[in-house]
Design an enzyme around this catalytic site. Structure first.
Site, PDB file in Angstrom:
ATOM      1  CE  LYS A  82      -5.585   5.807   0.251  1.00 61.01           C
ATOM      2  NZ  LYS A  82      -6.999   5.399   0.079  1.00 61.01           N
ATOM      3  CG  HIS A  90     -11.127  -0.132   2.987  1.00 63.52           C
ATOM      4  ND1 HIS A  90     -11.541   0.208   4.265  1.00 63.52           N
ATOM      5  CD2 HIS A  90     -10.570   0.979   2.463  1.00 63.52           C
ATOM      6  CE1 HIS A  90     -11.261   1.480   4.475  1.00 63.52           C
ATOM      7  NE2 HIS A  90     -10.673   1.968   3.407  1.00 63.52           N
ATOM      8  CB  SER A  91      -6.502  -1.831   5.192  1.00 58.66           C
ATOM      9  OG  SER A  91      -5.490  -1.035   5.738  1.00 58.66           O
ATOM     10  CE1 TYR A 121      -3.497   2.536   0.220  1.00 62.96           C
ATOM     11  CE2 TYR A 121      -4.464   1.086   1.870  1.00 62.96           C
ATOM     12  CZ  TYR A 121      -4.572   2.157   1.010  1.00 62.96           C
ATOM     13  OH  TYR A 121      -5.752   2.851   0.951  1.00 62.96           O
TER      14      TYR A 121
END
Lengths: 417, 417
Positions: A179, A312-313, A131
């Site tokens: 992101k 999702h996190s 991520y």
């Protein structure tokens, strides 16, 4: 298996300066830790979102929990829904967190892993995605509690490639998520192209601007990155915009899936999403869908409609990660490696005995020991609580640090580009 | 909780001469009874559809079951799906039956009712519907084994009202379903009108001609019985026909729900049904949807799309009934009283200790004892097996008795009217 005590402990965990559409991560992320104690002294635990509002709701829900069997979860969810009728999303956060702790408790009491309680595992390890974040220099925490920064600054394509390579070296991730929504889309496209070049076409890539783009921009990026992205996550923030993006891409013969944890965040969003083909991948999150059984149901629902499933996190520790691992193991239709912020958290903040959950080759082994497979480290939990007490904020707020550290005039804006 | 033995026992149970679109019930209905034995000697049991084909598939699946933990159900379903790739529906019947027996076993081993294993009960009693049939005189069984007939002949509206009143007197049912598709639609409309008049507008009525009508007839009956039927079940046998019927009724402002256990019988039928609004009520059946957890998932799916949920039944005994009761208890979105053939079976054929499951005020109490809440009566099971061995048929066949007892030239035909 009567529950005789419920404890809610707010904690703060160091969080590095990560950029996103909502601003900049503060030096600490907040979590609430729930513990349920059975009449025979067994403890089940779970992590929930942080902040005083949820904490207070969890405290209020104690009245529904104490004295109840840890098996009695469907009725508990109903009772909590009734208690918080004005805030149904909050109710799901509360009942979901309590469900996880109750399943941990039950699993420990009868000697069975949570995955088995959910119907049994179909996999022994669960893949996660790196991520990547645009990031300022420096680690999480502040003052005397400032943490080391393993990953350094990443504000351009070269920095993002370095970050990806470090994540892969440390954890073996085989999928990469960026992101986005931080810089103008062309800069983020350039970062994706740089990752694609550096890591090779065998590494699935995703970008998630968190609804930062207009529909027009979403279509443009979808066209530009066709053949490079595994999926495009929440390019734009409305169901209609997602549907229009999908339609435009499909008209080009571009079947790039659109993923979401923004326009479909609850069961009652799915019907419209199915009718309008707005979403091809749902990012499940047991923290707000209502718990682990809800995610197994969501998995069946997604499978039924040919919709992919990932997870999702938010910033989280090992208890949330293990809950994700168990439900992923028990959900046949998990079609993508899942998100996790876990590598961004500092090992010294972990609250489970034995320290951090290992990620090897981008995967986490599904525990075979009872419950979630971990016990709370009460000393570590107490340190998290002390950090919380020292911490000046009580809800997540990415805008203030963004203004303090990056741009004093910064304003939150969806569909900025 | 390792499974060390699996027994499959075919049984026959007396069945009265009930008419339906497929002909006439034979004097015996067939069932297969599955027993799983754990290494510590605990036995879990379940009922499945009857017949040699399923029996042989269950026998074949033993290789996947023996040595496996009774918790390891999701992987078992996958393994069985792979074993029977050419027959996916058969695979679901096999894995569903084994799942129920495994949940009974697990529940008994840890002292927890099956409803709790499924997520917990949201209700303590489950409503069922009277299941009226056009019927020849006489009870089930044959020869020396001919059974008493409590309900007599019912071939016209007056007979159907008598049958309904007897069912209500015996069991307190508050909803009434008529199995139609036997006589021309106007005769069946007359029966529904007679029931409506005799029982009053407070009694929900349903008719199920099992796809016996054309779309045109379905629309006509839907118009004729508007305001009288709670729902219209499977008037016609195609998704397109159901959708067209719905569209035509809605165009009149007639929102009578269409129910089905014929056009939506598996998860992969649902997407089209949602897109075409073909179905407003799904009749779930754990025997062919893949087990009890699958039904809880179907419940969530139905709720998500605003589709009602009820339960379908075949001729069955108490184990199947108890499985239905547990899953109904654990499925919040059960919106209608469920079907059951149970009152048509003879008490002397019951294979659970203590005899028949009581139906009081049209409802069955959800057991609070471990597992399904019943133990097999091995003597009764052996008698069922003896009846099976004496019985000349090995699969359900309603056509032959129809030809023998009613019309030698009778042919099965969907959409006959």
């Amino acid at each position: 298996m009567k529950i005789v005590e419920m404890r809610v402990t707010p904690i703060a965990i160091a969080d590095p300066p990560l950029l996103n559409v909502a601003g900049l991560h503060a030096p600490y992320a907040l979590r609430n830790v729930i513990e349920l104690v059975s009449e025979d002294g067994i403890v089940g635990a779970a992590e929930a979102h942080g902040g005083e509002r949820l904490r207070s709701a969890l405290e209020e829900a104690k009245a529904d929990v104490i004295g109840r069997s840890a098996w009695d979860l469907a009725r508990l969810a109903e009772v909590i829904e009734q208690r918080f009728t004005a805030a149904p999303r909050e109710a799901l956060r509360v009942s979901g967190a309590i469900e996880v702790a109750a399943l941990d408790l039950v699993g420990k009491a009868i000697g069975v892993p949570v995955a088995e309680l959910l119907g049994g595992r179909v996999r022994d390890e669960v893949p996660f995605s790196a991520y990547l974040f645009y990031k300022l220099a420096g680690g999480g925490g502040e003052g005397d509690d400032q943490r080391e920064d393993r990953y350094g600054e990443a504000l351009d394509p070269a920095g993002m490639v370095r970050q990806a390579q470090a994540f892969i070296a440390d954890y073996g991730f085989e999928s990469i998520k960026l992101k986005g929504g931080v810089f103008p889309p062309d800069q983020e496209i350039a970062a994706i192209r740089a990752l694609h070049e550096a890591l090779g076409p065998g590494t699935p890539l995703r970008i998630d601007p968190n609804g930062g783009w207009t529909t027009e921009t979403s279509i443009r990026v979808g066209r530009d990155l066709n053949g490079i992205l595994e999926y495009l996550e929440d390019p734009t923030n409305t169901m209609a915009g997602m549907s229009a993006t999908r339609g435009a891409l499909l008209a080009d013969g571009n079947a790039m899936p659109l993923a979401t944890n923004m326009v479909v965040t609850a069961f009652d969003h799915i019907h419209e999403a199915v009718l309008t083909d707005a979403v091809q991948v749902i990012l499940a999150d047991h923290h707000y869908w209502g718990g682990l059984r809800a995610i197994t149901q969501l998995g069946r629902l997604a499978q039924t409609h040919g919709i992919g499933l990932s997870m999702h996190s938010n910033s989280h520790l090992g208890l949330s990660l293990l809950a994700m691992v168990h439900v992923a193991a028990a959900t046949p239709h998990l079609t993508y490696a899942s998100d996790t912020h876990y590598p961004w958290q500092d090992a010294s903040d972990e609250i489970i005995e034995g320290g951090r959950v290992p990620i090897v080759d981008g995967k986490i082994a599904v525990p075979t020991c009872p419950g979630l497979g971990a016990n709370l480290d009460q000393d570590a939990l107490a340190r998290g609580r002390e950090r919380y007490d020292r911490c000046p904020y009580r809800e997540r707020d990415d805008r203030t640090p963004m203004r303090e550290r990056v741009d004093p005039n910064w304003e939150f804006k969806l569909a900025r580009w």
